[in-house]
Write a protein that holds these residues in place. Structure first.
Motif, PDB file in Angstrom:
ATOM      1  N   ILE A   1      37.152 -10.978  57.080  1.00 49.22           N
ATOM      2  CA  ILE A   1      37.154 -11.813  58.283  1.00 49.22           C
ATOM      3  C   ILE A   1      38.307 -12.809  58.237  1.00 49.22           C
ATOM      4  O   ILE A   1      39.027 -13.014  59.223  1.00 49.22           O
ATOM      5  CB  ILE A   1      35.807 -12.556  58.425  1.00 49.22           C
ATOM      6  CG1 ILE A   1      34.678 -11.557  58.665  1.00 49.22           C
ATOM      7  CG2 ILE A   1      35.867 -13.576  59.571  1.00 49.22           C
ATOM      8  CD1 ILE A   1      33.298 -12.176  58.661  1.00 49.22           C
ATOM      9  N   TYR A   2      38.502 -13.409  57.083  1.00 48.70           N
ATOM     10  CA  TYR A   2      39.577 -14.395  56.921  1.00 48.70           C
ATOM     11  C   TYR A   2      40.949 -13.763  57.182  1.00 48.70           C
ATOM     12  O   TYR A   2      41.799 -14.332  57.874  1.00 48.70           O
ATOM     13  CB  TYR A   2      39.526 -14.973  55.514  1.00 48.70           C
ATOM     14  CG  TYR A   2      40.742 -15.793  55.135  1.00 48.70           C
ATOM     15  CD1 TYR A   2      40.965 -17.043  55.691  1.00 48.70           C
ATOM     16  CD2 TYR A   2      41.662 -15.289  54.210  1.00 48.70           C
ATOM     17  CE1 TYR A   2      42.079 -17.791  55.344  1.00 48.70           C
ATOM     18  CE2 TYR A   2      42.774 -16.028  53.856  1.00 48.70           C
ATOM     19  CZ  TYR A   2      42.980 -17.278  54.430  1.00 48.70           C
ATOM     20  OH  TYR A   2      44.100 -18.002  54.091  1.00 48.70           O
ATOM     21  N   LYS A   3      41.170 -12.572  56.649  1.00 52.10           N
ATOM     22  CA  LYS A   3      42.474 -11.929  56.793  1.00 52.10           C
ATOM     23  C   LYS A   3      42.733 -11.455  58.214  1.00 52.10           C
ATOM     24  O   LYS A   3      43.882 -11.382  58.659  1.00 52.10           O
ATOM     25  CB  LYS A   3      42.571 -10.746  55.829  1.00 52.10           C
ATOM     26  CG  LYS A   3      42.654 -11.163  54.366  1.00 52.10           C
ATOM     27  CD  LYS A   3      42.709  -9.969  53.435  1.00 52.10           C
ATOM     28  CE  LYS A   3      42.817 -10.414  51.981  1.00 52.10           C
ATOM     29  NZ  LYS A   3      42.840  -9.254  51.036  1.00 52.10           N
ATOM     30  N   LYS A   4      41.656 -11.135  58.962  1.00 52.35           N
ATOM     31  CA  LYS A   4      41.826 -10.620  60.318  1.00 52.35           C
ATOM     32  C   LYS A   4      41.901 -11.723  61.368  1.00 52.35           C
ATOM     33  O   LYS A   4      42.350 -11.488  62.491  1.00 52.35           O
ATOM     34  CB  LYS A   4      40.667  -9.676  60.657  1.00 52.35           C
ATOM     35  CG  LYS A   4      40.733  -8.351  59.905  1.00 52.35           C
ATOM     36  CD  LYS A   4      39.620  -7.418  60.339  1.00 52.35           C
ATOM     37  CE  LYS A   4      39.739  -6.071  59.645  1.00 52.35           C
ATOM     38  NZ  LYS A   4      38.671  -5.125  60.058  1.00 52.35           N
ATOM     39  N   LYS A   5      41.459 -12.904  61.013  1.00 51.41           N
ATOM     40  CA  LYS A   5      41.475 -13.997  61.982  1.00 51.41           C
ATOM     41  C   LYS A   5      42.908 -14.460  62.233  1.00 51.41           C
ATOM     42  O   LYS A   5      43.645 -14.719  61.304  1.00 51.41           O
ATOM     43  CB  LYS A   5      40.643 -15.182  61.484  1.00 51.41           C
ATOM     44  CG  LYS A   5      39.149 -15.032  61.771  1.00 51.41           C
ATOM     45  CD  LYS A   5      38.364 -16.164  61.185  1.00 51.41           C
ATOM     46  CE  LYS A   5      38.797 -17.503  61.764  1.00 51.41           C
ATOM     47  NZ  LYS A   5      38.451 -17.639  63.188  1.00 51.41           N
ATOM     48  N   LYS A   6      43.244 -14.552  63.504  1.00 49.35           N
ATOM     49  CA  LYS A   6      44.580 -15.009  63.868  1.00 49.35           C
ATOM     50  C   LYS A   6      44.588 -16.521  64.140  1.00 49.35           C
ATOM     51  O   LYS A   6      45.541 -17.224  63.840  1.00 49.35           O
ATOM     52  CB  LYS A   6      45.071 -14.272  65.116  1.00 49.35           C
ATOM     53  CG  LYS A   6      45.102 -12.752  64.954  1.00 49.35           C
ATOM     54  CD  LYS A   6      46.050 -12.324  63.851  1.00 49.35           C
ATOM     55  CE  LYS A   6      46.117 -10.809  63.745  1.00 49.35           C
ATOM     56  NZ  LYS A   6      46.981 -10.357  62.641  1.00 49.35           N
ATOM     57  N   GLU A   7      43.488 -16.998  64.734  1.00 47.14           N
ATOM     58  CA  GLU A   7      43.438 -18.414  65.070  1.00 47.14           C
ATOM     59  C   GLU A   7      43.054 -19.238  63.848  1.00 47.14           C
ATOM     60  O   GLU A   7      42.649 -18.693  62.831  1.00 47.14           O
ATOM     61  CB  GLU A   7      42.429 -18.684  66.203  1.00 47.14           C
ATOM     62  CG  GLU A   7      40.972 -18.507  65.803  1.00 47.14           C
ATOM     63  CD  GLU A   7      40.504 -17.064  65.919  1.00 47.14           C
ATOM     64  OE1 GLU A   7      39.290 -16.854  65.884  1.00 47.14           O
ATOM     65  OE2 GLU A   7      41.362 -16.180  66.029  1.00 47.14           O
ATOM     66  N   LYS A   8      43.190 -20.549  63.983  1.00 47.05           N
ATOM     67  CA  LYS A   8      42.847 -21.432  62.868  1.00 47.05           C
ATOM     68  C   LYS A   8      41.338 -21.510  62.690  1.00 47.05           C
ATOM     69  O   LYS A   8      40.558 -21.244  63.592  1.00 47.05           O
ATOM     70  CB  LYS A   8      43.438 -22.822  63.110  1.00 47.05           C
ATOM     71  CG  LYS A   8      44.969 -22.818  63.067  1.00 47.05           C
ATOM     72  CD  LYS A   8      45.530 -24.205  63.285  1.00 47.05           C
ATOM     73  CE  LYS A   8      47.064 -24.171  63.222  1.00 47.05           C
ATOM     74  NZ  LYS A   8      47.648 -25.495  63.464  1.00 47.05           N
ATOM     75  N   SER A   9      40.942 -21.883  61.505  1.00 46.71           N
ATOM     76  CA  SER A   9      39.542 -21.895  61.120  1.00 46.71           C
ATOM     77  C   SER A   9      38.720 -22.800  62.026  1.00 46.71           C
ATOM     78  O   SER A   9      39.132 -23.885  62.398  1.00 46.71           O
ATOM     79  CB  SER A   9      39.438 -22.384  59.673  1.00 46.71           C
ATOM     80  OG  SER A   9      38.104 -22.389  59.262  1.00 46.71           O
ATOM     81  N   ASN A  10      37.505 -22.338  62.396  1.00 41.95           N
ATOM     82  CA  ASN A  10      36.661 -23.141  63.285  1.00 41.95           C
ATOM     83  C   ASN A  10      35.182 -23.080  62.930  1.00 41.95           C
ATOM     84  O   ASN A  10      34.331 -23.318  63.761  1.00 41.95           O
ATOM     85  CB  ASN A  10      36.855 -22.689  64.738  1.00 41.95           C
ATOM     86  CG  ASN A  10      36.388 -21.263  64.966  1.00 41.95           C
ATOM     87  OD1 ASN A  10      36.018 -20.568  64.027  1.00 41.95           O
ATOM     88  ND2 ASN A  10      36.386 -20.832  66.205  1.00 41.95           N
ATOM     89  N   GLY A  11      34.863 -22.737  61.712  1.00 39.13           N
ATOM     90  CA  GLY A  11      33.471 -22.693  61.274  1.00 39.13           C
ATOM     91  C   GLY A  11      32.856 -21.316  61.285  1.00 39.13           C
ATOM     92  O   GLY A  11      31.714 -21.146  60.845  1.00 39.13           O
TER      93      GLY A  11
END
Length: 273
Positions: free
Chosen positions: A203-213
């Motif tokens: 999930i971390y590697k696929k997320k493009k936007e900044k972290s949001n919980g």
């Protein structure tokens, strides 16, 4: 090993450093889990060009939060009456045996208490260093399953927190307690947590936007849902749980699952650190 049965009778003590101070597998696995989690977190910080001194300060807060939270959680949730009568044993690794106190290590750490302790410690850290709370929690949620897994490996080495009888010709016989083939629930949890670590990293590697919980939310749901399910195969830790429909571990898991679901589905704007 015979007919799918593993006989387990490992001495929890690796080496006696002194006559009263043992080096135990549990402590070794606990420290190993923390160091591995720190290593992975360090790579994440380097990848995102975050100064490592921030991580080193945070790591101190987290270690203190885990140990204090897990210890206080066990004393509060599982054996409050005993520790009210023996308060010195809450924060010191000793136990009164006969007329003297002996070093035994911390025999009783609750994962739910450890989770709360980490949350509080991170909250204090974020307030002091003016860092976004959810941003930090997302980073820590990535590696938390590593620590949880190694703690359960330590429980297996100690022949503790094991499962109910398998009622078949398979399972693990924890010979230090009895000769009944049981579910190795410590291993069920440990490998579940390592799988969850892999999912969170994807999930971390696929997320493009900044972290949001989101990572924190998924982590809470998966970890405590796994804990809730595995508890059905686990022996109760204390006597008062025998008359309960679901045990204390399951009851304490429910709020974390609910919080995780809220974090997963409550739409928030991406946040900065």
């Amino acid at each position: 090993m015979k007919d799918g049965i593993i006989n387990w009778n490992l001495d929890p003590v690796i080496y006696w450093i002194t006559d009263s101070f043992p080096l135990k597998y549990y402590g070794l696995f606990f420290i190993t889990g923390l160091l591995l989690a720190h290593y992975v977190e360090k790579r994440i910080y380097l990848k995102e060009n975050i100064p490592l001194e921030h991580l080193e300060k945070l790591f101190v807060y987290i270690v203190i939060g885990i140990v204090l939270g897990a210890r206080l959680g066990h004393c509060l949730f599982y054996d409050l009456s005993y520790y009210l009568q023996n308060p010195i044993e809450i924060l010191l690794p000793i136990k009164k045996i006969g007329d003297t106190y002996q070093f035994i290590g911390f025999q009783g750490l609750a994962s739910h208490g450890g989770t709360l302790g980490v949350l509080i410690a991170i909250g204090i850290y974020c307030k002091k260093y003016k860092t976004n709370f959810l941003w930090v929690l997302d980073k820590i949620a990535l590696v938390a399953p590593i620590v949880a897994a190694f703690i359960r490996f330590g429980n297996f080495m100690n022949s503790e927190i094991y499962g109910k009888p398998t009622n078949g010709n398979w399972g693990v016989i924890f010979q230090r307690d009895d000769l009944i083939p049981r579910h190795p629930t410590q291993l069920y949890e440990a490998f579940s947590y390592l799988l969850i670590f892999g999912i969170l990293m994807l999930i971390y590697k696929k997320k493009k936007e900044k972290s949001n919980g989101l990572i924190l939310g998924v982590g809470l749901v998966l970890i405590f849902l796994a804990r809730f399910i595995i508890e059905f195969f686990k022996e109760n830790q204390v006597g008062f749980e025998d008359g309960m429909t679901i045990n204390m571990g399951q009851i304490l898991s429910i709020p974390f699952v609910i919080i995780g679901l809220i974090l997963m589905f409550y739409k928030k704007k991406p946040i900065d650190k």
